[in-house]
Enzyme design. Structure first.
Site, short mmCIF file in Angstrom:
data_model
loop_
_atom_site.label_atom_id
_atom_site.label_comp_id
_atom_site.label_asym_id
_atom_site.label_seq_id
_atom_site.Cartn_x
_atom_site.Cartn_y
_atom_site.Cartn_z
N ASP A 4 -25.59 21.51 -15.34
CA ASP A 4 -25.10 20.48 -16.26
C ASP A 4 -25.97 19.23 -16.18
OD1 ASP A 4 -23.42 19.59 -18.25
OD2 ASP A 4 -21.87 18.88 -16.87
N ASN B 178 -19.07 26.37 -25.59
CA ASN B 178 -20.26 25.64 -26.06
C ASN B 178 -20.58 25.88 -27.54
OD1 ASN B 178 -21.94 25.80 -22.83
ND2 ASN B 178 -20.88 24.05 -23.74
C1 IPE Z 1 -20.55 23.63 -18.46
O1 IPE Z 1 -21.08 22.46 -18.96
C2 IPE Z 1 -21.16 24.81 -19.16
C3 IPE Z 1 -22.54 25.11 -18.81
C4 IPE Z 1 -23.24 24.47 -17.91
C5 IPE Z 1 -23.11 26.19 -19.52
P1 IPE Z 1 -20.38 21.65 -20.13
O2 IPE Z 1 -21.19 20.43 -20.34
O3 IPE Z 1 -20.18 22.53 -21.31
O4 IPE Z 1 -18.96 21.31 -19.50
P2 IPE Z 1 -17.91 20.18 -19.87
O5 IPE Z 1 -17.72 20.22 -21.37
O6 IPE Z 1 -18.48 18.89 -19.41
O7 IPE Z 1 -16.68 20.54 -19.10
C1 IPE Z 2 -25.80 21.73 -19.69
O1 IPE Z 2 -26.20 20.47 -20.08
C2 IPE Z 2 -26.33 22.82 -20.58
C3 IPE Z 2 -25.30 23.45 -21.40
C4 IPE Z 2 -24.01 23.25 -21.34
C5 IPE Z 2 -25.78 24.40 -22.39
P1 IPE Z 2 -25.38 19.64 -21.15
O2 IPE Z 2 -25.95 19.90 -22.50
O3 IPE Z 2 -23.92 19.87 -21.04
O4 IPE Z 2 -25.74 18.17 -20.68
P2 IPE Z 2 -24.81 16.90 -20.70
O5 IPE Z 2 -23.57 17.24 -19.92
O6 IPE Z 2 -24.52 16.61 -22.13
O7 IPE Z 2 -25.63 15.84 -20.03
MG MG Z 3 -22.43 18.95 -19.98
#
Ligand code: IPE
Ligand code: IPE
Ligand code: MG
Length: 228
Positions: free
Chosen positions: A14, A62
């Site tokens: 993340d 997602n």
């Molecule tokens: C968790 O990250 C999912 C992945 C890393 C694929 P998210 O960014 O989607 O999680 P939330 O929405 O902050 O819980």
């Molecule tokens: C994790 O990074 C990757 C996926 C969930 C696909 P994010 O895209 O959630 O990054 P933040 O949380 O917005 O920084």
């Molecule tokens: Mg995220």
């Protein structure tokens, strides 16, 4: 390193978006940097002798993101699959996709099947890649497949033997980058007794030394599994 303390480590990758935002870049470039970090961290886990690595790349939730971002992520997954076998550089890694493949295009599904087939005899490490993965879906999928076989009185062991990561023990350690204190529908079943390690480091900044820090912390934990 045969005495690696981790048989299975899992990563919630993340913070890609925030990494990009800090640099005034589009989120897609954060994911691109995240893909480089993924390679670095998975290779390091292999080199220190971890038996299984699970990474959360795309959750069942997602899909709520803008189409442009979802498309960019699937482009990155496609590029990864297409180059993975040559990038292995003699590392014996078996790649297994975990998650519901039903919504994928036929061509993406075929790509996954091909790379899984090409790596199926690799026996030093299993890399589980979560794409359209949800922990709740994992459990439902396992239960439904048991029911389809006419199974009644489903046991914990039955489910453990049927979940997507059933070839490996439950993760010893789950690492979440990006500083959020939640599991976000990751390995719900498998994480019952996993140690959790959360770092503010954003995923694209994740280095080998950050994995060392997580392992050092893990070694300090006293795992009781409900005992004394
Ligand atoms: C968790 O990250 C999912 C992945 C890393 C694929 P998210 O960014 O989607 O999680 P939330 O929405 O902050 O819980
Ligand atoms: C994790 O990074 C990757 C996926 C969930 C696909 P994010 O895209 O959630 O990054 P933040 O949380 O917005 O920084
Ligand atoms: Mg995220």
């Amino acid at each position: 390193m045969p005495d690696c303390p981790l048989k299975h480590v899992a990563f919630i990758m993340d913070g890609n978006g925030r990494w990009a935002k800090k640099r005034r870049l589009p989120r897609e470039l954060g994911h691109k940097a995240g893909a480089d970090a993924f390679e670095r961290i998975v290779n390091y886990c292999y080199d220190i002798g971890v038996g299984a690595v699970t990474v959360y790349a795309f959750s069942t939730e997602n899909w709520k993101r803008p189409k442009r971002e979802v498309d960019a992520l699937f482009m990155l997954f496609t590029e990864f699959i297409d180059h993975y076998v040559e990038k292995l550089k003699h590392r014996s890694v078996r790649l297994i996709f975990i998650g519901d493949r039903e919504p994928f295009s036929e061509s993406f599904r075929k790509r996954i099947e091909n790379v899984e087939k090409k790596t199926e005899n690799n026996d030093k490490m299993i890399l589980y890649l979560g794409v359209n993965y949800g922990g709740r879906d994992d459990i439902c999928h396992a239960v439904n497949s048991l029911i389809a076989e006419g199974k009644t009185n489903i046991t914990e062991e039955d489910i453990s033997n049927r979940i997507y990561t059933s070839l490996s023990p439950d993760p010893d350690l789950i690492v979440r980058t990006g500083g959020e204190y939640r599991i976000s529908n990751f390995l719900i079943w498998q994480s019952a007794y996993s140690e959790l390690y959360i770092t503010d480091t954003l995923w694209p900044d994740m280095k080998e030394s950050d994995v060392d820090l997580a392992i050092q912390e893990f070694m300090k934990r006293e795992r009781r599994f409900g005992g004394l």
